[in-house]
Scaffold this motif. Sequence first.
Motif, PDB file in Angstrom:
ATOM      1  N   GLU A 182    -137.184   1.398 -46.866  1.00 25.04           N
ATOM      2  CA  GLU A 182    -138.032   0.470 -47.614  1.00 25.04           C
ATOM      3  C   GLU A 182    -137.148  -0.502 -48.372  1.00 25.04           C
ATOM      4  O   GLU A 182    -136.038  -0.154 -48.780  1.00 25.04           O
ATOM      5  CB  GLU A 182    -138.868   1.215 -48.663  1.00 25.04           C
ATOM      6  CG  GLU A 182    -139.838   2.202 -48.117  1.00 25.04           C
ATOM      7  CD  GLU A 182    -140.388   3.125 -49.200  1.00 25.04           C
ATOM      8  OE1 GLU A 182    -141.512   3.566 -49.042  1.00 25.04           O
ATOM      9  OE2 GLU A 182    -139.663   3.379 -50.194  1.00 25.04           O
ATOM     10  N   LYS A 183    -137.721  -1.695 -48.607  1.00 20.00           N
ATOM     11  CA  LYS A 183    -137.001  -2.681 -49.424  1.00 20.00           C
ATOM     12  C   LYS A 183    -137.277  -2.411 -50.901  1.00 20.00           C
ATOM     13  O   LYS A 183    -138.421  -2.188 -51.291  1.00 20.00           O
ATOM     14  CB  LYS A 183    -137.499  -4.083 -49.076  1.00 20.00           C
ATOM     15  CG  LYS A 183    -136.607  -4.806 -48.091  1.00 20.00           C
ATOM     16  CD  LYS A 183    -137.069  -6.240 -47.942  1.00 20.00           C
ATOM     17  CE  LYS A 183    -136.496  -6.860 -46.703  1.00 20.00           C
ATOM     18  NZ  LYS A 183    -137.079  -8.173 -46.433  1.00 20.00           N
ATOM     19  N   HIS A 184    -136.222  -2.402 -51.686  1.00 14.61           N
ATOM     20  CA  HIS A 184    -136.373  -2.236 -53.142  1.00 14.61           C
ATOM     21  C   HIS A 184    -135.600  -3.335 -53.836  1.00 14.61           C
ATOM     22  O   HIS A 184    -134.642  -3.875 -53.283  1.00 14.61           O
ATOM     23  CB  HIS A 184    -135.804  -0.883 -53.581  1.00 14.61           C
ATOM     24  CG  HIS A 184    -136.664   0.280 -53.195  1.00 14.61           C
ATOM     25  ND1 HIS A 184    -137.712   0.717 -53.962  1.00 14.61           N
ATOM     26  CD2 HIS A 184    -136.643   1.083 -52.101  1.00 14.61           C
ATOM     27  CE1 HIS A 184    -138.284   1.746 -53.369  1.00 14.61           C
ATOM     28  NE2 HIS A 184    -137.668   1.974 -52.230  1.00 14.61           N
TER      29      HIS A 184
ATOM     30  N   GLY B 187    -138.516   1.984 -39.835  1.00 18.75           N
ATOM     31  CA  GLY B 187    -139.671   2.596 -40.474  1.00 18.75           C
ATOM     32  C   GLY B 187    -139.301   3.659 -41.499  1.00 18.75           C
ATOM     33  O   GLY B 187    -140.131   4.059 -42.300  1.00 18.75           O
TER      34      GLY B 187
ATOM     35  N   SER C 162    -143.263  -4.607 -36.391  1.00 17.16           N
ATOM     36  CA  SER C 162    -143.114  -3.350 -37.116  1.00 17.16           C
ATOM     37  C   SER C 162    -143.736  -2.195 -36.333  1.00 17.16           C
ATOM     38  O   SER C 162    -143.197  -1.099 -36.302  1.00 17.16           O
ATOM     39  CB  SER C 162    -143.716  -3.459 -38.519  1.00 17.16           C
ATOM     40  OG  SER C 162    -145.098  -3.290 -38.456  1.00 17.16           O
TER      41      SER C 162
ATOM     42  N   TRP D 162    -132.165  -2.182 -48.927  1.00 21.73           N
ATOM     43  CA  TRP D 162    -132.923  -1.251 -48.093  1.00 21.73           C
ATOM     44  C   TRP D 162    -132.530   0.162 -48.483  1.00 21.73           C
ATOM     45  O   TRP D 162    -131.384   0.545 -48.376  1.00 21.73           O
ATOM     46  CB  TRP D 162    -132.602  -1.474 -46.618  1.00 21.73           C
ATOM     47  CG  TRP D 162    -133.244  -2.668 -46.022  1.00 21.73           C
ATOM     48  CD1 TRP D 162    -132.736  -3.922 -45.981  1.00 21.73           C
ATOM     49  CD2 TRP D 162    -134.503  -2.730 -45.353  1.00 21.73           C
ATOM     50  NE1 TRP D 162    -133.595  -4.774 -45.345  1.00 21.73           N
ATOM     51  CE2 TRP D 162    -134.700  -4.056 -44.936  1.00 21.73           C
ATOM     52  CE3 TRP D 162    -135.500  -1.792 -45.067  1.00 21.73           C
ATOM     53  CZ2 TRP D 162    -135.831  -4.479 -44.258  1.00 21.73           C
ATOM     54  CZ3 TRP D 162    -136.626  -2.199 -44.380  1.00 21.73           C
ATOM     55  CH2 TRP D 162    -136.788  -3.535 -43.988  1.00 21.73           C
TER      56      TRP D 162
ATOM     57  N   THR E  78    -136.399   6.224 -47.277  1.00 25.10           N
ATOM     58  CA  THR E  78    -137.631   6.829 -47.798  1.00 25.10           C
ATOM     59  C   THR E  78    -137.421   8.335 -47.928  1.00 25.10           C
ATOM     60  O   THR E  78    -136.388   8.875 -47.521  1.00 25.10           O
ATOM     61  CB  THR E  78    -138.792   6.604 -46.828  1.00 25.10           C
ATOM     62  OG1 THR E  78    -138.402   7.148 -45.570  1.00 25.10           O
ATOM     63  CG2 THR E  78    -139.122   5.142 -46.662  1.00 25.10           C
TER      64      THR E  78
ATOM     65  N   SER F  45    -141.365   0.860 -34.917  1.00 22.73           N
ATOM     66  CA  SER F  45    -141.437   2.239 -35.404  1.00 22.73           C
ATOM     67  C   SER F  45    -142.242   3.151 -34.482  1.00 22.73           C
ATOM     68  O   SER F  45    -141.989   4.348 -34.458  1.00 22.73           O
ATOM     69  CB  SER F  45    -142.004   2.274 -36.823  1.00 22.73           C
ATOM     70  OG  SER F  45    -143.073   1.389 -36.932  1.00 22.73           O
TER      71      SER F  45
ATOM     72  N   LYS G 133    -132.674  -7.896 -52.629  1.00 18.66           N
ATOM     73  CA  LYS G 133    -133.334  -6.661 -52.202  1.00 18.66           C
ATOM     74  C   LYS G 133    -132.318  -5.759 -51.525  1.00 18.66           C
ATOM     75  O   LYS G 133    -131.363  -6.228 -50.903  1.00 18.66           O
ATOM     76  CB  LYS G 133    -134.446  -6.985 -51.196  1.00 18.66           C
ATOM     77  CG  LYS G 133    -135.520  -7.891 -51.747  1.00 18.66           C
ATOM     78  CD  LYS G 133    -136.644  -7.082 -52.304  1.00 18.66           C
ATOM     79  CE  LYS G 133    -137.801  -7.993 -52.705  1.00 18.66           C
ATOM     80  NZ  LYS G 133    -138.887  -7.249 -53.305  1.00 18.66           N
TER      81      LYS G 133
END
Lengths: 541, 233
Positions: free
Chosen positions: B177-179, B174, A109, B198, B201, A113, B196
């Motif tokens: 986010e996973k929801h 980055g 990660s 993606w 953000t 990023s 899940k």
Amino acid sequence: MTDSQTILLATLPSPPAKAALPPSSIAPAKVAAPAKPAEPQHSNEAIERSIIDQSARGPVLTFFSTAIFWLLVSTVLGYIASKRLHDPDFILGPEWLYRMLGVDGLFRSIFDSNFTYGRVWPAYNTALIYGWCSLAGMGVATWLIGRLCRVAIQAPAVLQLGAWFWNAGVAVGVIMILGGHNTGLEYFEMVRGARVLMFIGYLCIGIWGLILFRYKRTVAPYISVSYLVAGFFLFPWFFGAADLLSSAPTPGVMKNVVNAWYQGGLFNLWFGCLGLASAYYFIPKVINKPIYSYNLAKIGFWGWVFLGGLTAMTKLSGGPVPAYLVTISVAASILSIIPIACLTVNIGRTMIGHTDKMASSPTLRFTYVGTVFFAIAAGLGVLGALRGVDSFTHFTTWDYGVKHTLLMGFFSMVMFGAIYYITPRLVGCEWLSRTFIKLHFLGTAYGGATIIALFLFGGLAAGFTLNESAVDASPSNPGREFIFTNVMANGGWQHVIRTYIGYVFFGVAQIIFAIHFIFMRLRIGQPAGEPTLMSNPGEAH
Amino acid sequence: MDKPSTLFTGIFGAFLVSTSVMVLLPNSQLSGLQPQIVWEEGQNSPSDMYPVKIEHSLGHRHGERIYVENGCYYCHTQDIRDPQFGPDIERGWGARRTVARDFIYNDTPLLGATRMGPDLGNYGWRDSEGKRFWRNEQPNDPTKPAVRDAAFIYKHLFNPRARTEASNCPSNPGLFEKHDIGAGVSPDAVAVEGKKQWLPTAAARNLAAYLLSLDRSHELKEAPVAKSKEAKK
């Protein structure tokens, strides 16, 4: 400096009688030992030189060590940046190890990023420019000023402090860039705090340089002195002005104009002057013969100092800036052929009859090859300023190629040459292995040349595709034919070769160099006295 | 060596020449730039003004910061040049060249210096039917140009190679986010993994808002909108 050393300096015979003589008579060159037996005068000078060297020992070695650290960091970052361009989703290093340590998710990660091309590339440039090049340049310059003005450094601790401030600034800058704090201005991406740290560091260093110059006991007739003063004097003005103007609330394209102007100062005047000062000192020193023409060198110096700050706006040609800026820069670029020609002729004529020494002396080989790269870099700058060439090279990696010719080809090579000369005089032993030096030269020269050539030719190839006319589509096809990925697909090979040949060769050479330098710091080397040559004189041919 | 006084005077002179020609002179010219305002006869307020300050609430500023943070400007320029410098306009990257006035409200204009990706200076520019298209890039199906909207940008940010195989643009996981998939897969979802999804953000949403706000096609007196070749004839 201790009191006894001060007394010793004071009791030395006053030098002015000797000062006006050509460089060959000032100091017996270390590599080409003088044929005549050493006179008492010489031994006094030898003592004086060793006192000056000892006073410079701490700060100069700090500069070199930290510079080499940043060189390694920048090479790794450069490898990642280059590889990102043809394999954007790769992951660096042994994944099985990360998995074994249970950090593969974390590493992935962070790498995904914080190490994308858009962050690694500026971090690489910052580490290369402000880390390696600037620190090595300041180290060599400190030593040179001491030598040329024949003064010992009175308070080495101030210089040390300056070096650490500068290093802290670069470290903060690089880490913040990777973390996403970028100013949006190329080659000036460090956050304000990092720039302030660097500026404080610079004041400790640069002011000492100028004070040394003020208290000179004599000035050796080297044009290097002029170049050193110019570099040390001009850098804080450019850096400070660029810092103030890019933080000031002056929105609009003035920021881009100031940034281009700063780049001219940084590359032409800071690196140009420090590198040329070193070249103009070590080439005559090693071949033990004065420079071909001092007046030619002077013309070259003044031409370069006046034109160097005016050539940078070609970067903005066709952009949203007043057109006369670009016109002036093109004119200044063409005029700068004069100082470039003066320098090339001068160094070339000086070297006539002495090129065989390049086979044995690492200092001469690195410095001379670096000077050739300077002529190439400056010539490419002039060529790229021409409208016909610019229309193909604008917005491509050509500009990176020109900058790398200056940084990797010219400046780094000259600095390596100087470090090979200076370090033995500071630590008291000679370089351990001639094979290491040879490998370092090969990797730096050929790896660096590969990186440079691929930026240049890849830029040209991309430029031809970018300039293809867009409206040759068939009438039935309402869309236009130009597909952007063609540019990258046609130029993809350049990134592959640059990564695996350019950066790998260059990087391996620098690792060898760093190991060699660590040996020197640990005083593992040949006994002092006989310099480590790449081959015995007369053997190579 | 020259006398120290000559040396310092000369060097400082060189700096002064460089500063006054390259910084002070253009600054005196550029610092007074105002928006172009059109007043109609007998009106109390201007009928047209360009450029206008974009409201902060749009997330525009934050989006611009994300653009800088991730170094998008190293590969994407925002600098459309006159046709004499290259085929930027011909290619559909803009209606006219960009000029200094376009940037008077930009803190740091992200002109960029290298094009490893297409120019984004007019990313939010709509055509006469009010739609945004990639006018020039339809590698898969030329009859169906990709519509430039937020969902398209999210897909590109998440994995640029999903649509254009040869792209070397970095993926930016980055920015996502996973929801849990609650009521159903969101239209903004870029990928679904089991239960899940993606989702972008706030940073990705603001970046998309920023990109879609980029439109420098408004006619300016110093940069008239380029006429097409047919219209010239």
